[in-house]
Enzyme design. Structure first.
Site, mmCIF file in Angstrom:
data_model
loop_
_atom_site.group_PDB
_atom_site.id
_atom_site.type_symbol
_atom_site.label_atom_id
_atom_site.label_comp_id
_atom_site.label_asym_id
_atom_site.label_seq_id
_atom_site.Cartn_x
_atom_site.Cartn_y
_atom_site.Cartn_z
ATOM 1 N N ASP A 67 0.760 -1.158 0.000
ATOM 2 C CA ASP A 67 -0.099 -0.090 0.051
ATOM 3 C C ASP A 67 1.015 1.271 -0.217
ATOM 4 O OD1 ASP A 67 1.075 -0.420 2.648
ATOM 5 O OD2 ASP A 67 -0.944 -0.821 3.364
ATOM 6 N N ASN A 136 -7.943 -2.871 14.187
ATOM 7 C CA ASN A 136 -9.427 -3.092 13.572
ATOM 8 C C ASN A 136 -9.460 -4.349 12.611
ATOM 9 O OD1 ASN A 136 -8.448 -2.008 11.178
ATOM 10 N ND2 ASN A 136 -9.643 -0.260 11.404
ATOM 11 N N HIS A 138 -7.650 -4.525 9.891
ATOM 12 C CA HIS A 138 -6.978 -4.174 8.428
ATOM 13 C C HIS A 138 -5.940 -4.918 8.176
ATOM 14 C CE1 HIS A 138 -4.840 -0.299 9.602
ATOM 15 N NE2 HIS A 138 -3.953 -1.029 9.383
ATOM 16 N N GLU A 143 -9.882 -1.889 5.201
ATOM 17 C CA GLU A 143 -10.412 -1.652 6.561
ATOM 18 C C GLU A 143 -11.625 -2.405 6.385
ATOM 19 O OE1 GLU A 143 -8.994 0.311 8.639
ATOM 20 O OE2 GLU A 143 -7.845 1.956 7.651
HETATM 21 C C1 F6R Z 1 1.454 -1.298 5.945
HETATM 22 C C2 F6R Z 1 0.277 -2.072 6.317
HETATM 23 C C3 F6R Z 1 -0.732 -1.750 7.433
HETATM 24 C C4 F6R Z 1 0.028 -2.176 8.861
HETATM 25 C C5 F6R Z 1 -0.883 -2.051 10.020
HETATM 26 C C6 F6R Z 1 -0.136 -2.474 11.271
HETATM 27 O O1 F6R Z 1 2.009 -1.640 4.880
HETATM 28 O O2 F6R Z 1 -0.344 -2.543 5.327
HETATM 29 O O3 F6R Z 1 -1.918 -2.996 7.400
HETATM 30 O O4 F6R Z 1 0.642 -3.156 8.671
HETATM 31 O O5 F6R Z 1 -1.443 -0.738 10.044
HETATM 32 O O6 F6R Z 1 0.743 -1.281 11.558
HETATM 33 P P1 F6R Z 1 2.011 -1.353 12.618
HETATM 34 O O7 F6R Z 1 2.620 -2.441 12.261
HETATM 35 O O8 F6R Z 1 2.720 -0.028 12.712
HETATM 36 O O9 F6R Z 1 1.295 -1.789 13.860
#
Ligand code: F6R
Length: 251
Positions: A67, A136, A138, A143
């Site tokens: 992403d 959540n 994702h 989401e």
């Molecule tokens: C980032 C991504 C997100 C993160 C998620 C957890 O490329 O795809 O889904 O993996 O937001 O973020 P952290 O690891 O910072 O808790």
């Protein structure tokens, strides 16, 4: 779904890096789906060590990131392109021409989503997809929603995700509100999936993802339907699972 619990975040990085290293050793031309955020940093550090020790080469690999924020240029220090370069790519021998990430500066969302899907298709799909997980549920930036997204899509970040990201930006108005993300179908099409999570704040979502209902309201729960998923969590992130459904944890 295999769930491996490690003592701490550093051990998590070692276990996850060993899995990625095995993949790259067995198939040097692997297509690696990569993630950003705090969860994979210890994994990337271990991969860098393996490269520096001469045990691993990414020279023939391709990378496709999950992403990117809409509106951020590659050189913005909060962009995911910048993150990947500074946390992994610049330290190893991957050819930057073989790295891919959605273009956050492309304003035509339909065009960018189609381009990124075509890139992944042209690579023959993802061999190993590394994932983190949001509070959540994702994955990528898919989401909670009423249905699972298929290919690359543009999404409006939820308020909880925007709030969680606020810590990285000086001004609240600079926090991106949209992102391009690989879709759930693309993620589920990866041959192997490796999800990493650490910290007590991830304990509840790890429990829901592994032992709860499969629902687009918890996007990561769909991973229960994939037949080659390894979840590596530290003790804190695995604590609720250990308490309520220990049968899911590998001995
Ligand atoms: C980032 C991504 C997100 C993160 C998620 C957890 O490329 O795809 O889904 O993996 O937001 O973020 P952290 O690891 O910072 O808790």
């Amino acid at each position: 779904m295999r769930v491996i619990v490690t003592k701490n975040y550093e051990d998590l990085g070692r276990v996850a890096a060993n899995i990625i290293a095995s993949q790259v050793t067995l198939k040097p031309e692997s297509v690696l789906g990569l993630a950003t955020g705090s969860s994979p940093i210890s994994t990337y550090k271990e991969l860098i060590k393996k490269y520096e020790n001469g045990d691993l080469s990414f020279a023939k690999c391709h990378a496709a990131n999950l992403d990117e924020y809409v509106g951020l240029t590659k050189d913005n220090d909060q962009s995911y392109a910048y993150f990947m370069y500074n946390n992994l790519f610049k330290f190893v021998d991957i050819d930057m021409a073989n790295t891919n990430i959605p273009d956050g500066t492309e304003k035509d969302a339909a065009k960018e989503c189609a381009r990124y899907d075509a890139v992944i298709k042209s690579l023959g799909g993802v061999d190993l997809q590394l994932l983190g997980i949001g509070h959540n549920g994702h994955v990528g930036f898919n989401e909670p929603a009423d249905c699972f997204a298929k290919g690359t899509n543009i999404i409006n970040l939820t308020q909880s995700t925007i709030d969680a990201n606020t810590r990285f930006f000086e001004k609240k108005e600079d926090v991106p509100t949209q992102a391009y993300t690989m879709g759930i179908k693309t993620i589920m099409s990866a041959k192997k999936i490796l999800l990493v999570a650490s910290g007590k704040d991830k304990a509840e979502i790890i429990y829901k993802m592994v032992a709860g209902d499969i629902t687009p309201q918890v996007p990561a729960s769909v991973l229960q339907l994939h037949n080659d998923v390894i979840v590596v969590v530290d003790e804190a992130a695995g604590s609720l699972l250990a308490e309520k459904a220990p049968e899911y944890i590998e001995k």
